[in-house]
Structures are given as structure tokens and as C-alpha cells.
Design an enzyme around this catalytic site. Structure first.
Site, PDB file in Angstrom:
ATOM      1  N   GLY A  77       0.583   3.430  13.232  1.00  0.00           N
ATOM      2  CA  GLY A  77       0.885   2.509  14.202  1.00  0.00           C
ATOM      3  C   GLY A  77       0.278   1.211  13.439  1.00  0.00           C
ATOM      4  N   GLY A 117      -5.120   0.305   1.827  1.00  0.00           N
ATOM      5  CA  GLY A 117      -4.335   0.551   0.461  1.00  0.00           C
ATOM      6  C   GLY A 117      -2.969  -0.292   0.996  1.00  0.00           C
ATOM      7  N   GLY A 119      -0.082   0.004   2.332  1.00  0.00           N
ATOM      8  CA  GLY A 119       0.353  -0.244   3.684  1.00  0.00           C
ATOM      9  C   GLY A 119      -0.317  -1.382   4.310  1.00  0.00           C
ATOM     10  N   ASP A 142      -5.543   7.039  -4.576  1.00  0.00           N
ATOM     11  CA  ASP A 142      -4.171   7.377  -5.402  1.00  0.00           C
ATOM     12  C   ASP A 142      -4.302   6.246  -6.606  1.00  0.00           C
ATOM     13  OD1 ASP A 142      -3.466   9.014  -3.666  1.00  0.00           O
ATOM     14  OD2 ASP A 142      -1.777   8.399  -3.010  1.00  0.00           O
ATOM     15  N   HIS A 288      -7.602  17.161   1.363  1.00  0.00           N
ATOM     16  CA  HIS A 288      -8.614  16.076   1.772  1.00  0.00           C
ATOM     17  C   HIS A 288      -9.786  16.304   1.183  1.00  0.00           C
ATOM     18  CE1 HIS A 288      -4.994  16.153   4.464  1.00  0.00           C
ATOM     19  NE2 HIS A 288      -5.345  14.705   4.641  1.00  0.00           N
TER      20      HIS A 288
HETATM   21  O1  F6P Z   1      -2.775   7.671   0.203  1.00  0.00           O
HETATM   22  C1  F6P Z   1      -3.559   8.413   0.137  1.00  0.00           C
HETATM   23  C2  F6P Z   1      -3.317   9.862   0.289  1.00  0.00           C
HETATM   24  O2  F6P Z   1      -4.344  10.612   0.127  1.00  0.00           O
HETATM   25  C3  F6P Z   1      -2.028  10.466  -0.218  1.00  0.00           C
HETATM   26  O3  F6P Z   1      -2.206  10.818  -1.820  1.00  0.00           O
HETATM   27  C4  F6P Z   1      -1.717  11.427   0.659  1.00  0.00           C
HETATM   28  O4  F6P Z   1      -0.407  11.938   0.767  1.00  0.00           O
HETATM   29  C5  F6P Z   1      -2.114  10.977   2.176  1.00  0.00           C
HETATM   30  O5  F6P Z   1      -3.184  10.035   1.929  1.00  0.00           O
HETATM   31  C6  F6P Z   1      -2.294  11.990   3.002  1.00  0.00           C
HETATM   32  O6  F6P Z   1      -2.766  11.209   4.277  1.00  0.00           O
HETATM   33  P1  F6P Z   1      -3.176  12.060   5.456  1.00  0.00           P
HETATM   34  O7  F6P Z   1      -2.991  13.569   5.312  1.00  0.00           O
HETATM   35  O8  F6P Z   1      -4.466  11.455   6.001  1.00  0.00           O
HETATM   36  O9  F6P Z   1      -2.152  11.318   6.521  1.00  0.00           O
END
Ligand code: F6P
Length: 364
Positions: A77, A117, A119, A142, A288
Site C-alpha cells: 500500500g 528503497g 519504491g 539489494d 530473510h
Molecule cells: O528489496 C529487498 C528484498 O530483499 C528483495 O531482494 C526481495 O525480493 C524482497 O525484498 C522480498 O521482500 P518481502 O518478502 O519482505 O516482501
């Protein structure tokens, strides 16, 4: 009294708390600034009642080495795409940005620092265009934001991924196996490439270089003699074979706009099996684990520098900009420039040259 509001948006990242603490400490030196935190990115402002906390030196004591963010985050969101259910029960989105800016002004907030980041910084730029006094701080494991030498959190993620390579090498060698380590990196292969070089992997596949599976198999074949040998491959979650799309998962989370990646390590093993590669193969998805936990000292220092600089920009009224590291200085770059293009690994990058020099197969 002047007020600065902090928001942390997008995926969590080691160093977020260290940035928050640095902002609070620098603000407290002025005497006439109060620091507020919006809970869960801008949701804290948008919710009724609002969820805003006061951040003072006492509240941020000792948080610089804690993972996550004490003011929480979200990657769903946001003010421009607030999820709502219409009369037919279908989820749609509302643009609540004007309402949010009104609320921020009503609370006599003079500056907003948005730590996030690509976004999140796109949201910062759009809010700035609507007149909000906003400053960005570049966060992402990233390392895909351009205009800054590095983002905080990235080196910690590299450290964790390298440790994983180190561990897998020992099991690979003991069992004469191939291990595929899948690391984060949606659009860019910085984590994979750094971990592959640091950990001594044999193969590294990244989103920027679609791979030729035959090249990968050739490299692995060379690692085995009379069924004895081993290899470690480091693969970004966004890596994909030439002519093939990303490996994705179904995503039913309301308001989550990213493509949910994951599974390329399994797909790669299947592709190798289909080509007749018969040695034992296993995949490890690091996921994660790369984002949580204690930031390494490098990221704590970088976060502290970003935080202090961001607060100094707020004091100076230098808005519409993102803090950036241009070694050895910390500078302010226009948000519009910071989000204009992603920081991708290019074939002429020095680290690609190094990887090739080390004999790492990059799949092309
Ligand atoms: O943007 C960072 C990042 O770690 C990406 O490499 C990965 O695709 C994404 O976040 C995953 O985020 P989440 O699982 O928290 O939605």
C-alpha cells in the site's frame, strides 16, 4: 518547537534503527526539534487514530545494533495506493496522498525523513512534487539504488551470504556434492556476486546476465573427476535462463505490488538434471535471514552518517533530496535523480572482471 517525522518503508534492513538513532541524536543537539516516528511507514499517519510515537534519546538508546525497525515497516500500500474493498468486496486502491499531506501539516510537522528503497523513494519524490518537505535515506540490502556508492544493509547481507557459502563449501566437499545457494536480489546481483567472490564459489548467476545452462553444466563437469568433486553456485532470486522468465510464487497479499520471487535454485537443479548432470545436488534458500539481525559495524557507521546528514538537511531546509554516499563525502542528490535508474551490475563492472579472473562461471 520544530518537528521532524521519520518513516521506515519497504522490507526491513540491518541498520534502520541506527539511522533512526542518529537522526534523534543530531536533532537533540539543536534543542528546538522534536522527532516523531510514523508506525509502519506512512500508515501511522494515514490511520485513524494516527499511530505516531515520540522518539527521544531515551527511546533510541542502544537500538543501533538491533535489527528491524522500532517503528515497524510495510511493503504494501502507501499513500498513493491505500488498499480498500469496494462495494462488491473487490480490493482496489485509493490515493490518500493529499489527505496525508494535510494531516502532516495539521500536526505542524516541518520535515519528513523517509528511510526506504527504490519504491519508498518514488513515493518521496511524488510527495515532494505535491509540496511535502521530504528527505530520503537509501535503504536496501539489494544495493539497487543509483546515485549513492552504497545503501546501508547491503554489506551485512553480503556478510551473511558469504558465511552461508563458507558453510556450504565444507558440506559440499565432504559429500562430493553441488550446492546451489539462492540469495536475495530482485533486479540486481550485487549480493550474489560479492558473496561468490568472497566465498570462492564456482558459479554465480545474476538477474542482469541471463544464463546459458550449457555453460553452467560445462563449468560443473570440470569440477568432477571419477565422481569426486564438489561445487557451490550462488544464484540471485531474480536470475533466469536466457529466453526464460523469472521464477515466481503466487502472491495473495493485499496491497503487495512486487512480484514474489523464489525457487530459481530448484529450477536450476532440474535444468541440470535434464541435461544429464548426475551428481548429488541440493539447494539452500537463504531468504530473510539476510535481512534480519545485527548490522555489521560498516553498516552501523554508514547508517549513522546517513542519519546525521539527513537531519542536517532537515535543519537546513534542503528538501526533495536523498542522502547519498559519494566517498568520502555524504551529499544530497535530488530524489528525481536518485530514482531515475537502478544500480545494476554491468558487464564492464570491475567485480565482474574480478569474478572472471578468478574463474567463476557467470553463465555466459
Ligand atoms: O528489496 C529487498 C528484498 O530483499 C528483495 O531482494 C526481495 O525480493 C524482497 O525484498 C522480498 O521482500 P518481502 O518478502 O519482505 O516482501
Amino acid at each position: 518547537m520544530k518537528r521532524v517525522l521519520i518513516a521506515t518503508g519497504g522490507g526491513d534492513c540491518p541498520g534502520l534503527n541506527a539511522v533512526i538513532r542518529a537522526i534523534v541524536h543530531r536533532a537533540s543537539q539543536e534543542g528546538d526539534w522534536e522527532v516523531l516516528g510514523s508506525i509502519q511507514a506512512f500508515n501511522g499517519i494515514l490511520r485513524e487514530p494516527t499511530e505516531i510515537v515520540v522518539l527521544d534519546n531515551k527511546r533510541v538508546a542502544g537500538i543501533h545494533f538491533q535489527g528491524g525497525t522500532i517503528i515497524e515497516t510495510t511493503n504494501k500500500g502507501g499513500p498513493f495506493a491505500w488498499p480498500v474493498k469496494d462495494n462488491n468486496g473487490v480490493w482496489t486502491t485509493d490515493d490518500r496522498s493529499d489527505e496525508m499531506i494535510r494531516k502532516i501539516r495539521h500536526m505542524h510537522i516541518d520535515a519528513v525523513i523517509n528511510i526506504g528503497g527504490d519504491g519508498s523513494q518514488r513515493i518521496s519524490q511524488r510527495l515532494f512534487e505535491k509540496g511535502l518537505n521530504i528527505i530520503g535515506v537509501p535503504k536496501t540490502i539489494d544495493n539497487d539504488l543509483s546515485s549513492t556508492d552504497s545503501t546501508f544493509g547491503f554489506q551485512t547481507a553480503v556478510e551473511i551470504a558469504t558465511e552461508a557459502v563458507d558453510k556450504l563449501v565444507t558440506t559440499a566437499a565432504s559429500h562430493n556434492r553441488v550446492f546451489v545457494l539462492e540469495v536475495m536480489g530482485r533486479d540486481t546481483g550485487w549480493i550474489a556476486l560479492n558473496a561468490a567472490v568472497a566465498g570462492g564459489a564456482e558459479v554465480c548467476l545474476i538477474p542482469e546476465i541471463p544464463y546459458d545452462i550449457h555453460k553452467v553444466k560445462d563449468a560443473l563437469d570440470k569440477r568432477f573427476t571419477n565422481d569426486r568433486g564438489f561445487a557451490v553456485l550462488v544464484v540471485s532470486e531474480g536470475a533466469h535462463a536466457k529466453g526464460q522468465g523469472l521464477v515466481t510464487k503466487v502472491n495473495n497479499e493485499i496491497g503487495y505490488e512486487n512480484v514474489k520471487l523464489g525457487g530459481i535454485s530448484r529450477v536450476l537443479i532440474q535444468q541440470l538434471e535434464e541435461l544429464g548432470f548426475r551428481h548429488d545436488m541440493r539447494e539452500t534458500v537463504l531468504g530473510h535471514l539476510q535481512r534480519g539481525g545485527v548490522p555489521i559495524a560498516y553498516d552501523r557507521v554508514l547508517s549513522a552518517q546517513f542519519g546525521v546528514k539527513a537531519m542536517e538537511m532537515a535543519i537546513a531546509g534542503d528538501f526533495g533530496k536523498m542522502v547519498a554516499y559519494h566517498h568520502p563525502k555524504f551529499v544530497a542528490v535530488p530524489l528525481a535523480k536518485a530514482i531515475a535508474k537502478p544500480n545494476l551490475v554491468t558487464l564492464d563492472n570491475a567485480l565482474i572482471r574480478t569474478a572472471k579472473g578468478l574463474g567463476i562461471c557467470l553463465g555466459y
